[in-house]
Scaffold this active site. Sequence first.
Site, PDB file in Angstrom:
ATOM      1  N   ASP A  12      82.516  55.984  50.071  1.00  0.00           N
ATOM      2  CA  ASP A  12      82.638  57.120  51.000  1.00  0.00           C
ATOM      3  C   ASP A  12      81.514  58.118  50.777  1.00  0.00           C
ATOM      4  O   ASP A  12      81.411  58.707  49.705  1.00  0.00           O
ATOM      5  CB  ASP A  12      84.011  57.795  50.767  1.00  0.00           C
ATOM      6  CG  ASP A  12      84.134  59.121  51.506  1.00  0.00           C
ATOM      7  OD1 ASP A  12      84.953  59.968  51.070  1.00  0.00           O
ATOM      8  OD2 ASP A  12      83.398  59.304  52.509  1.00  0.00           O
ATOM      9  N   ASN A  14      80.837  60.888  52.835  1.00  0.00           N
ATOM     10  CA  ASN A  14      81.008  62.269  53.347  1.00  0.00           C
ATOM     11  C   ASN A  14      82.325  62.911  52.930  1.00  0.00           C
ATOM     12  O   ASN A  14      82.734  63.924  53.498  1.00  0.00           O
ATOM     13  CB  ASN A  14      80.898  62.258  54.890  1.00  0.00           C
ATOM     14  CG  ASN A  14      82.045  61.465  55.501  1.00  0.00           C
ATOM     15  OD1 ASN A  14      82.876  60.897  54.776  1.00  0.00           O
ATOM     16  ND2 ASN A  14      82.080  61.417  56.824  1.00  0.00           N
ATOM     17  N   ASP A  16      85.492  62.062  53.291  1.00  0.00           N
ATOM     18  CA  ASP A  16      86.733  62.027  54.106  1.00  0.00           C
ATOM     19  C   ASP A  16      87.645  60.892  53.664  1.00  0.00           C
ATOM     20  O   ASP A  16      88.648  60.596  54.320  1.00  0.00           O
ATOM     21  CB  ASP A  16      86.382  61.884  55.603  1.00  0.00           C
ATOM     22  CG  ASP A  16      85.696  60.546  55.893  1.00  0.00           C
ATOM     23  OD1 ASP A  16      85.383  60.288  57.071  1.00  0.00           O
ATOM     24  OD2 ASP A  16      85.443  59.788  54.926  1.00  0.00           O
ATOM     25  N   ASP A  20      81.792  54.496  54.481  1.00  0.00           N
ATOM     26  CA  ASP A  20      80.843  54.656  55.589  1.00  0.00           C
ATOM     27  C   ASP A  20      79.446  54.188  55.173  1.00  0.00           C
ATOM     28  O   ASP A  20      79.225  53.791  54.030  1.00  0.00           O
ATOM     29  CB  ASP A  20      80.803  56.129  56.020  1.00  0.00           C
ATOM     30  CG  ASP A  20      80.642  57.045  54.815  1.00  0.00           C
ATOM     31  OD1 ASP A  20      81.298  58.100  54.771  1.00  0.00           O
ATOM     32  OD2 ASP A  20      79.867  56.669  53.898  1.00  0.00           O
ATOM     33  N   ASP A 184      82.505  35.814  65.339  1.00  0.00           N
ATOM     34  CA  ASP A 184      83.948  35.762  65.149  1.00  0.00           C
ATOM     35  C   ASP A 184      84.596  34.804  66.153  1.00  0.00           C
ATOM     36  O   ASP A 184      84.142  34.705  67.293  1.00  0.00           O
ATOM     37  CB  ASP A 184      84.512  37.174  65.368  1.00  0.00           C
ATOM     38  CG  ASP A 184      86.006  37.260  65.170  1.00  0.00           C
ATOM     39  OD1 ASP A 184      86.715  37.598  66.142  1.00  0.00           O
ATOM     40  OD2 ASP A 184      86.462  36.939  64.061  1.00  0.00           O
ATOM     41  N   GLU A 229      82.333  31.379  62.619  1.00  0.00           N
ATOM     42  CA  GLU A 229      83.680  31.375  62.048  1.00  0.00           C
ATOM     43  C   GLU A 229      84.518  30.417  62.885  1.00  0.00           C
ATOM     44  O   GLU A 229      84.965  30.765  63.971  1.00  0.00           O
ATOM     45  CB  GLU A 229      84.334  32.758  62.035  1.00  0.00           C
ATOM     46  CG  GLU A 229      85.652  32.776  61.252  1.00  0.00           C
ATOM     47  CD  GLU A 229      86.873  33.116  62.071  1.00  0.00           C
ATOM     48  OE1 GLU A 229      87.984  33.122  61.507  1.00  0.00           O
ATOM     49  OE2 GLU A 229      86.741  33.355  63.290  1.00  0.00           O
TER      50      GLU A 229
END
Length: 477
Positions: A12, A14, A16, A20, A184, A229
């Site tokens: 993380d 930032n 929160d 990210d 995917d 996949e």
Amino acid sequence: MFYELFLRSFADGNGDGIGDFKGATKRLDYLAELGITGIWLLPVMKSPSYHGYTVSDFYSINPSYGTIEDAREFLECAHAKGIKVILDMPLNHTAINHQWFLRALAGDKSHRKKYLWLERPEWLEARRHWDNQGVWSKLNGEYYYALFGPGSPDLNYENPELREEAKRILSFWLSLGFDGFRFDAAKHIFDFSTERGKCEYQHAKNLAFWKEMTEHCRKINPDAIFVSEVWDDPDVVDLYSSIFGIGFNFPLAYAIKESVMELNPNRMVEALYHVMNRYFEDVLQYSSGIFLTNHDMSRLLSYMKGDKEKAHLALSVLLTLPGIPFIYYGEELGMKGEYNEFANEAQLEPFPWFELGSGPMQTEWKAFTSNPPYSGTSYEVQSNESNSYFSKYKNILHFRKNNNWIDSAKILEVKAENNILFISVESKGKVALIVHNFDQKTVILDKKGNIVLINGELSEQKNSFSLGRMSSAMIEQ
Ligand code: ACG
């Protein structure tokens, strides 16, 4: 060697509590030190779901993950460390709140053509073959085809405009600097027969679609990396891998985990001739993406019922086989997490950097149910212990990093004797005999070359060497 990274759970940047790009950028040194040379990023576009596979805007970054600029900086820093980055691309469907679907529901003809709507009531009988789930969902009195559930209406690529749109989406992400894609649900682009009103894989149409998409991408970046996949039997996996270049070898993942769980090297030998058949041939047309677990499966240590020796043996077998290796984030720490289809977050938990579960850049978007604080799983604890699960795991990763010639090696022979698995591999004149001791006691073997320990215990004598229980070594010949 690729690392499957779920941004939300990694680091993380930032404060929160949600992982990210800024956080991941600051942790690239950690991955480089592990020996990682490629990252597979799970979807990062705007999405109403925590996992991101239901996209609401294909030309966006999920604001929780940062900005386009943050993504660009992450890619530049990764490339500067010699790490390629491929993006997970779920083109089979959109989120239910994607503008296309909302406009389609509102009656907009051009957007309605992007989806598949019920034409005959008997189609409602159709079921997914692997769990018999229904595939039609109803909203505003209308039925739409949604193989992966109501939140993910399927796109209808019979529509040529949509195929052009898909190419624009792929161009967008390649132009941002991504080195390729993990495609995917590749076998699901065309998987409903409107003639017979049932779920049916139309492999030929799917392959033509992916040929069109990958050729489009290769015009932009001839070295682009594509991974398919296709969760299916070896022959179907092979079918798609030829178009993409790399195909995830799901049957191999099962074979390794099952034979190690039973400590049955004979089972491994039988499986290898079946699921790695192409690696016994001289010419390799395409590669296997080899792995043990991913975000759709229980984590390795959970599968092995907490048996760390078996987990390390499974990893040693994986990383001594040809193919492109993929490691799921957190497996290096021995994170736990049982996959449960209806609440599948246990295997997606925050990466535990700190023993108390909190700290600078620690993600906390969900509870550490399977990997509680003070359980000794954290990087903080294990990185300081030379005998930790993590340290042993890292040593095995480093073995592969230092022997990446195995990626494209040919398998000369595999056999099992006295509970020992022997794998003989060759590449460009370099030959090695890999030995995995599936036994719970030390074995003594003839020394026919330079011995390299991969994992476990080893002691050398004049003409022989002792290999500890469930240990692995390579004999360079
Ligand atoms: C991908 C992603 C997954 C994502 C979606 C949807 C697709 O990895 O995270 O879901 O965007 C099927 C699909 C795969 C899909 C998995 C979850 N994975 O083919 O593309 O479901 C059988 C079937 C497979 C099936 C598998 C599921 O053949 O098709 O995969 O079962 O368990 C042997 C057989 C093999 C058999 C296995 C298992 O190996 O050879 O054929 O596979 O046994 O029985 C995400 C979320 C979901 C959400 C969705 C919208 O994860 O929760 O619903 O997005």
